[in-house]
Design a protein around this motif. Structure first.
Motif, PDB file in Angstrom:
ATOM      1  N   LEU A   1       3.898  -0.728 -13.151  1.00  0.00           N
ATOM      2  CA  LEU A   1       4.474   0.206 -14.137  1.00  0.00           C
ATOM      3  C   LEU A   1       4.853   1.602 -13.545  1.00  0.00           C
ATOM      4  CD1 LEU A   1       5.323   0.453 -17.258  1.00  0.00           C
ATOM      5  CD2 LEU A   1       3.100   1.696 -17.497  1.00  0.00           C
ATOM      6  N   LEU A   2       3.827   2.308 -12.739  1.00  0.00           N
ATOM      7  CA  LEU A   2       4.005   3.328 -12.278  1.00  0.00           C
ATOM      8  C   LEU A   2       5.041   3.730 -11.122  1.00  0.00           C
ATOM      9  CD1 LEU A   2       0.505   5.002 -13.153  1.00  0.00           C
ATOM     10  CD2 LEU A   2       2.498   5.182 -14.381  1.00  0.00           C
TER      11      LEU A   2
ATOM     12  N   SER B   1       0.817  -1.301  -0.030  1.00  0.00           N
ATOM     13  CA  SER B   1       0.118   0.107   0.091  1.00  0.00           C
ATOM     14  C   SER B   1       0.842   1.337   0.190  1.00  0.00           C
ATOM     15  CB  SER B   1      -0.868  -0.159   1.216  1.00  0.00           C
ATOM     16  OG  SER B   1      -0.145  -0.101   2.472  1.00  0.00           O
ATOM     17  N   HIS B   2       1.993   1.275   0.684  1.00  0.00           N
ATOM     18  CA  HIS B   2       2.935   2.221   0.342  1.00  0.00           C
ATOM     19  C   HIS B   2       3.470   2.583  -0.838  1.00  0.00           C
ATOM     20  CE1 HIS B   2       6.098   5.109   1.434  1.00  0.00           C
ATOM     21  NE2 HIS B   2       6.852   4.446   0.833  1.00  0.00           N
ATOM     22  N   ALA B   3       3.582   1.588  -1.801  1.00  0.00           N
ATOM     23  CA  ALA B   3       3.942   1.888  -3.381  1.00  0.00           C
ATOM     24  C   ALA B   3       2.800   2.543  -4.117  1.00  0.00           C
ATOM     25  CB  ALA B   3       4.527   0.531  -3.692  1.00  0.00           C
ATOM     26  N   VAL B   4       1.679   2.128  -3.664  1.00  0.00           N
ATOM     27  CA  VAL B   4       0.525   2.702  -4.093  1.00  0.00           C
ATOM     28  C   VAL B   4       0.255   4.146  -3.819  1.00  0.00           C
ATOM     29  CG1 VAL B   4      -2.144   2.128  -4.230  1.00  0.00           C
ATOM     30  CG2 VAL B   4      -0.624   0.422  -4.533  1.00  0.00           C
ATOM     31  N   GLY B   5       0.489   4.394  -2.584  1.00  0.00           N
ATOM     32  CA  GLY B   5       0.329   5.627  -2.407  1.00  0.00           C
ATOM     33  C   GLY B   5      -1.188   6.087  -1.743  1.00  0.00           C
ATOM     34  N   GLY B   6      -1.612   5.149  -1.130  1.00  0.00           N
ATOM     35  CA  GLY B   6      -3.103   5.144  -0.821  1.00  0.00           C
ATOM     36  C   GLY B   6      -4.190   4.982  -1.728  1.00  0.00           C
TER      37      GLY B   6
ATOM     38  N   TYR C   1       7.890   6.231 -12.910  1.00  0.00           N
ATOM     39  CA  TYR C   1       6.987   6.723 -13.948  1.00  0.00           C
ATOM     40  C   TYR C   1       5.962   7.809 -13.513  1.00  0.00           C
ATOM     41  CZ  TYR C   1       9.237   3.803 -17.586  1.00  0.00           C
ATOM     42  OH  TYR C   1      10.109   3.329 -18.337  1.00  0.00           O
ATOM     43  N   LEU C   2       5.338   7.396 -12.149  1.00  0.00           N
ATOM     44  CA  LEU C   2       4.334   8.211 -11.464  1.00  0.00           C
ATOM     45  C   LEU C   2       5.026   9.840 -11.333  1.00  0.00           C
ATOM     46  CD1 LEU C   2       1.667   8.695 -10.711  1.00  0.00           C
ATOM     47  CD2 LEU C   2       2.401   7.671  -8.354  1.00  0.00           C
TER      48      LEU C   2
ATOM     49  N   TRP D   1      -3.186  -3.805 -11.315  1.00  0.00           N
ATOM     50  CA  TRP D   1      -1.908  -4.018 -10.622  1.00  0.00           C
ATOM     51  C   TRP D   1      -0.818  -3.668 -11.638  1.00  0.00           C
ATOM     52  CZ3 TRP D   1      -1.415  -3.730  -5.944  1.00  0.00           C
ATOM     53  CH2 TRP D   1      -2.532  -4.175  -4.956  1.00  0.00           C
ATOM     54  N   GLY D   2      -1.047  -4.167 -12.805  1.00  0.00           N
ATOM     55  CA  GLY D   2       0.118  -3.926 -13.622  1.00  0.00           C
ATOM     56  C   GLY D   2       0.409  -2.355 -13.996  1.00  0.00           C
TER      57      GLY D   2
END
Length: 124
Positions: A87-88, A7-12, A100-101, A82-83
């Motif tokens: 990627l981002l 969840s940290h990688a996703v940023g919430g 990339y984000l 998820w892909g």
């Protein structure tokens, strides 16, 4: 479903109900946006439903709006939640260690770089 991303990688992220309130639409509209490829979501890590990463939205008055680069990104890469998250959010050597984000958030030059990478990475 692919790999699990922290969840940290996703940023919430938002649930469809939270997102509906923040966009000023119904939960059904949010689910329709997802089905039509207008939003990115991934399965919840626990419980049911989908989670919508926060970075695909920006403030617009009292509501949120979808960032302008999202639909072209989905068109270039495909609709694998998820892909796209992977990627981002993974730091890239080709981007001087940035994700990339981070490039997307830097402006038009970054957007064009990421869209080109998404087309090359399209799993379809």
């Amino acid at each position: 479903m692919g790999c699990l991303v922290s969840s940290h990688a996703v940023g919430g992220s938002y649930s469809s109900e939270e997102l509906a309130r923040l966009l000023g639409v119904t939960s059904e509209t949010v689910r329709n946006f997802l089905k039509r490829g207008r939003l990115i979501a991934h399965p919840a890590l626990s419980g049911k439903g989908s989670r919508f990463p926060k970075w695909q939205f920006e403030p617009q008055g009292k509501f949120l709006a979808v960032v302008p680069w999202l639909e072209p990104l989905i068109a270039a890469y495909g609709h694998n939640g998820w892909g796209l998250v992977d990627l981002l959010t993974v730091p890239r050597d080709t981007a001087k260690g940035l994700s990339y984000l981070a490039l997307l958030q830097q402006g038009e030059k970054g957007v064009q770089t990421v869209l080109a990478a998404a087309k090359r990475s399209n799993p379809s």
